[in-house]
Motif scaffolding. Structure first.
Motif, PDB file in Angstrom:
ATOM      1  N   LEU A  91       0.816  -1.209   0.000  1.00 48.55           N
ATOM      2  CA  LEU A  91       0.000   0.000   0.000  1.00 48.55           C
ATOM      3  C   LEU A  91       0.853   1.265   0.000  1.00 48.55           C
ATOM      4  N   GLY A  92       1.964   1.231   0.749  1.00 47.13           N
ATOM      5  CA  GLY A  92       2.787   2.426   0.889  1.00 47.13           C
ATOM      6  C   GLY A  92       3.801   2.626  -0.220  1.00 47.13           C
ATOM      7  N   GLY A  93       4.154   1.544  -0.907  1.00 43.03           N
ATOM      8  CA  GLY A  93       5.146   1.660  -1.956  1.00 43.03           C
ATOM      9  C   GLY A  93       6.563   1.611  -1.411  1.00 43.03           C
ATOM     10  N   ARG A  94       7.515   1.557  -2.326  1.00 46.57           N
ATOM     11  CA  ARG A  94       8.922   1.420  -1.944  1.00 46.57           C
ATOM     12  C   ARG A  94       9.455   2.601  -1.149  1.00 46.57           C
ATOM     13  N   GLN A  95       8.865   3.776  -1.353  1.00 44.76           N
ATOM     14  CA  GLN A  95       9.425   4.967  -0.727  1.00 44.76           C
ATOM     15  C   GLN A  95       8.721   5.352   0.570  1.00 44.76           C
ATOM     16  N   LEU A  96       7.845   4.495   1.072  1.00 49.81           N
ATOM     17  CA  LEU A  96       7.244   4.749   2.377  1.00 49.81           C
ATOM     18  C   LEU A  96       8.305   4.519   3.454  1.00 49.81           C
ATOM     19  N   PRO A  97       8.641   5.530   4.252  1.00 51.16           N
ATOM     20  CA  PRO A  97       9.680   5.378   5.270  1.00 51.16           C
ATOM     21  C   PRO A  97       9.311   4.292   6.287  1.00 51.16           C
ATOM     22  N   MET A 131       2.179  10.096   3.127  1.00 52.38           N
ATOM     23  CA  MET A 131       3.171   9.522   4.030  1.00 52.38           C
ATOM     24  C   MET A 131       4.500   9.255   3.324  1.00 52.38           C
ATOM     25  N   SER A 132       4.458   8.991   2.024  1.00 50.60           N
ATOM     26  CA  SER A 132       5.674   8.614   1.302  1.00 50.60           C
ATOM     27  C   SER A 132       6.317   9.763   0.538  1.00 50.60           C
ATOM     28  N   HIS A 133       5.512  10.738   0.106  1.00 52.04           N
ATOM     29  CA  HIS A 133       6.014  11.867  -0.688  1.00 52.04           C
ATOM     30  C   HIS A 133       5.501  13.170  -0.075  1.00 52.04           C
ATOM     31  N   THR A 134       5.899  13.348   1.152  1.00 48.18           N
ATOM     32  CA  THR A 134       5.346  14.405   1.997  1.00 48.18           C
ATOM     33  C   THR A 134       5.531  15.797   1.423  1.00 48.18           C
ATOM     34  N   GLN A 135       6.720  16.121   0.980  1.00 47.50           N
ATOM     35  CA  GLN A 135       7.001  17.489   0.544  1.00 47.50           C
ATOM     36  C   GLN A 135       6.127  17.894  -0.635  1.00 47.50           C
ATOM     37  N   ALA A 136       6.052  17.054  -1.654  1.00 51.33           N
ATOM     38  CA  ALA A 136       5.236  17.369  -2.825  1.00 51.33           C
ATOM     39  C   ALA A 136       3.753  17.380  -2.463  1.00 51.33           C
ATOM     40  N   PHE A 137       3.335  16.412  -1.672  1.00 52.22           N
ATOM     41  CA  PHE A 137       1.931  16.340  -1.261  1.00 52.22           C
ATOM     42  C   PHE A 137       1.527  17.600  -0.503  1.00 52.22           C
ATOM     43  N   ALA A 143       4.733   7.675  -6.320  1.00 50.70           N
ATOM     44  CA  ALA A 143       3.994   7.353  -5.099  1.00 50.70           C
ATOM     45  C   ALA A 143       3.006   6.220  -5.327  1.00 50.70           C
ATOM     46  N   SER A 144       2.603   5.582  -4.222  1.00 52.68           N
ATOM     47  CA  SER A 144       1.613   4.527  -4.261  1.00 52.68           C
ATOM     48  C   SER A 144       0.331   5.013  -3.581  1.00 52.68           C
ATOM     49  N   HIS A 145      -0.272   4.194  -2.712  1.00 53.54           N
ATOM     50  CA  HIS A 145      -1.597   4.478  -2.164  1.00 53.54           C
ATOM     51  C   HIS A 145      -1.582   5.490  -1.021  1.00 53.54           C
TER      52      HIS A 145
END
Length: 284
Positions: free
Chosen positions: A177-183, A265-271, A259-261
């Motif tokens: 759900l979080g993808g590879r870049q979810l911390p 949480m994973s791409h905070t700055q852009a989001f 990003a994933s779902h």
């Protein structure tokens, strides 16, 4: 307003949560059930700039902790549905009625951010009460189960199975759900909170998703709407987000390619940049 006896504030024990997700929690009794409202202690107190955030299927409002950089400008209320919603209503019905109830303590108008299952609640609320929603942000939007990949929906149920299955499968599902870049701390937050949800409550929320079909109603939505979607979302296809955006008059779609779902949480700055820009336009 709520008296001191009507609410209890606490900060969860450090060992229970991950670094960056430590937030004050208010336990608010709404229509006979316990709602957890997380807030940013250094956030704005301007009621006119209230932003209510609704989390995904097994997450808590604390999953929105990465939005903290926006807190000085916006008054965030991170809503968490009860771990067991009353059997008198479906979870969707209960949340819709609760958001309208005086015990919720919400201002007359506010902005609304919903992720996944929270986007379903947000969308249904905005359609029913557009006069109360200043701006709407839908993250990984769920408006009809026909557009959700069934295998991913089934896989997500494993994260809430009773022990020992939940402990075995939860990290894998969180990665999907979080993808590879979810911390790692974000993944741990999702896993820890999801394990608290009972199989019965999970089933009831899934039934809400399976019964949902708001696609034909989207053209009637008259609330400024931003849709944020991860191009690598394995649960809700990007094509569906594009379809939702095309159906909502004047809506805006932003796609995070890596990003994933759970892009917040994973791409905070852009989001956060997308949300801040959008809210600044529509919540002066």
């Amino acid at each position: 307003m709520h008296s001191p006896s009507a609410m209890h504030r606490l900060v969860p024990e450090p060992e229970e949560i991950q670094q960056g997700y430590e937030l004050p929690c208010e336990h608010r009794r709404v229509r006979g059930a316990n709602v957890r409202l997380f807030t940013f202690p250094d956030g704005s107190q301007d009621v006119s700039r209230t932003v209510l955030c609704l989390p995904g299927l097994g997450a808590s409002g604390r999953s929105f902790a990465p939005m903290r950089p926006l807190a000085p400008e916006w008054r965030f209320l991170l809503w968490t549905p009860p771990l067991a919603t009353p059997m008198t209503h479906t979870p969707l019905q209960w949340n819709l009625a609760s958001l309208q109830h005086p015990e919720a303590g919400l201002p007359e108008r506010f902005a609304l951010v919903g992720s996944s299952f929270g986007s379903l609640i947000s969308l249904a609320y905005a359609l029913a009460h557009p006069e109360r929603v200043k701006a709407l942000v839908l993250v990984s939007p769920v408006a009809s189960v026909h557009r959700v990949r069934r295998w991913a929906l089934a896989l997500s149920t494993l994260v809430r199975m009773p022990k020992p299955f939940a402990y075995l499968f939860a990290p894998t599902v969180a990665r999907v759900l979080g993808g590879r870049q979810l911390p790692p701390e974000g993944r741990s937050e999702i896993v820890r909170e999801a394990r608290r949800l009972s199989p019965l409550e999970l089933l009831r929320r899934l039934e809400d998703i399976l019964a949902a079909d708001y696609v034909e109603s989207l053209e009637h939505l008259r609330v400024p709407t931003l849709i944020i979607h991860g191009a690598r979302d394995l649960l809700v296809p990007l094509s569906y987000a594009r379809d939702v955006a095309a159906r909502i008059p004047g809506s805006r779609l932003e796609v995070l390619r890596e990003a994933s779902h759970l892009p917040y949480m994973s791409h905070t700055q852009a989001f956060n940049a997308f949300v801040d820009d959008f809210l600044s336009q529509h919540t002066p």
